[in-house]
Design a protein around this motif. Structure first.
Motif, PDB file in Angstrom:
ATOM      1  N   MET A  40       0.846  -1.179   0.000  1.00  0.00           N
ATOM      2  CA  MET A  40       0.000   0.000   0.000  1.00  0.00           C
ATOM      3  C   MET A  40       0.888   1.237   0.000  1.00  0.00           C
ATOM      4  N   SER A  41       0.562   2.191  -0.855  1.00  0.00           N
ATOM      5  CA  SER A  41       1.295   3.448  -0.875  1.00  0.00           C
ATOM      6  C   SER A  41       0.318   4.573  -0.572  1.00  0.00           C
ATOM      7  N   LEU A  42       0.537   5.252   0.529  1.00  0.00           N
ATOM      8  CA  LEU A  42      -0.379   6.294   0.973  1.00  0.00           C
ATOM      9  C   LEU A  42       0.092   7.656   0.506  1.00  0.00           C
ATOM     10  N   VAL A  62      -4.733   5.337  10.890  1.00  0.00           N
ATOM     11  CA  VAL A  62      -4.827   5.906   9.537  1.00  0.00           C
ATOM     12  C   VAL A  62      -5.509   4.897   8.612  1.00  0.00           C
ATOM     13  N   ALA A  63      -5.138   3.620   8.757  1.00  0.00           N
ATOM     14  CA  ALA A  63      -5.700   2.581   7.886  1.00  0.00           C
ATOM     15  C   ALA A  63      -7.169   2.304   8.189  1.00  0.00           C
ATOM     16  N   LEU A  69      -5.979  12.702   6.597  1.00  0.00           N
ATOM     17  CA  LEU A  69      -5.766  11.338   7.088  1.00  0.00           C
ATOM     18  C   LEU A  69      -5.395  11.352   8.578  1.00  0.00           C
ATOM     19  N   TRP A 129       0.152  11.608   0.929  1.00  0.00           N
ATOM     20  CA  TRP A 129       0.081  12.482   2.086  1.00  0.00           C
ATOM     21  C   TRP A 129      -1.187  13.335   2.058  1.00  0.00           C
ATOM     22  N   ASP A 179       1.926   3.206   6.917  1.00  0.00           N
ATOM     23  CA  ASP A 179       1.512   1.916   6.349  1.00  0.00           C
ATOM     24  C   ASP A 179       1.771   0.795   7.362  1.00  0.00           C
ATOM     25  N   ALA A 200       4.397   7.711   3.500  1.00  0.00           N
ATOM     26  CA  ALA A 200       3.973   6.403   2.986  1.00  0.00           C
ATOM     27  C   ALA A 200       4.600   5.254   3.774  1.00  0.00           C
TER      28      ALA A 200
END
Length: 197
Positions: free
Chosen positions: A1-3, A195-196, A9, A5, A152, A148
């Motif tokens: 998973m790449s979050l 966050v997830a 969030l 910014w 994660d 990221a």
């Protein structure tokens, strides 16, 4: 998973319920000492431009956690109103971050360390340009990790090492030459889990 910014969030993560954490979470066979915990505050400061998180490499000559990767912060001093004040004061002292540059979003649940601290992580956004000034004798290096990586949960793993005659399990999330582990990794994992969602 790449979050990607986004300040939103972090705001949403803070709105989600979470329990306190502890260095003893992964080691239920080790009983925490029955002593009063010393209050402390650390600053999880993300830069507004790209979400990079400011971290320090503690000086190798320090008594507590020498050479470890840490969030700026420390114990609550008599002149500090609370953990938030301590975190902002220590960030100024350790890395040269002016508290006026930090928009505090809130606090994460406290984390109990094996060294007897109740650490309250303060979550904030750094506004405007910032050039770190490491405090000589306290901080060997100031650096940043990408959002990221920090946000994660899949980047965190459980490792073990010998400690006080037995095996101790702990969280780790290495990034390049930086070995993020222990209390700092557990605090940030808690944030990543929120966050997830």
């Amino acid at each position: 998973m790449s979050l990607a910014w986004s300040e939103d969030l972090l705001r949403v993560a803070l709105s989600r319920a979470a329990a306190p954490s502890s260095d003893f979470d992964l080691n239920p066979d080790v009983a925490p000492p029955d002593t009063a915990l010393r209050p402390a505050g650390v600053l999880a400061a993300f830069h507004e431009a790209d979400g990079r998180l400011l971290l320090t490499k503690r000086a190798s000559g320090l008594r507590h956690h020498p050479g470890q990767i840490a969030l700026p912060g420390g114990k609550v001093d008599p002149g500090d109103a609370d953990a938030r004040a301590a975190a902002l004061r220590e960030a100024r002292e350790e890395i040269g971050l002016d508290p006026a540059q930090v928009e505090v979003l809130g606090a994460l649940p406290p984390h109990r360390t094996v060294t007897g601290f109740a650490v309250v992580p303060i979550l904030g956004i750094v506004r405007g340009p910032f050039a770190a000034r490491p405090e000589a004798g306290e901080v060997d290096e100031v650096f940043a990790l990408p959002f990221a990586h920090v946000a994660d949960p899949a980047r965190y793993r459980i490792e073990r090492r010998r400690w006080r005659g037995g095996w101790r399990a702990y969280h780790a999330a290495p990034f390049g030459p930086y070995y993020l582990w222990g209390a700092t990794a557990r605090i940030l994992l808690g944030l990543a889990q929120r966050v997830a969602g």
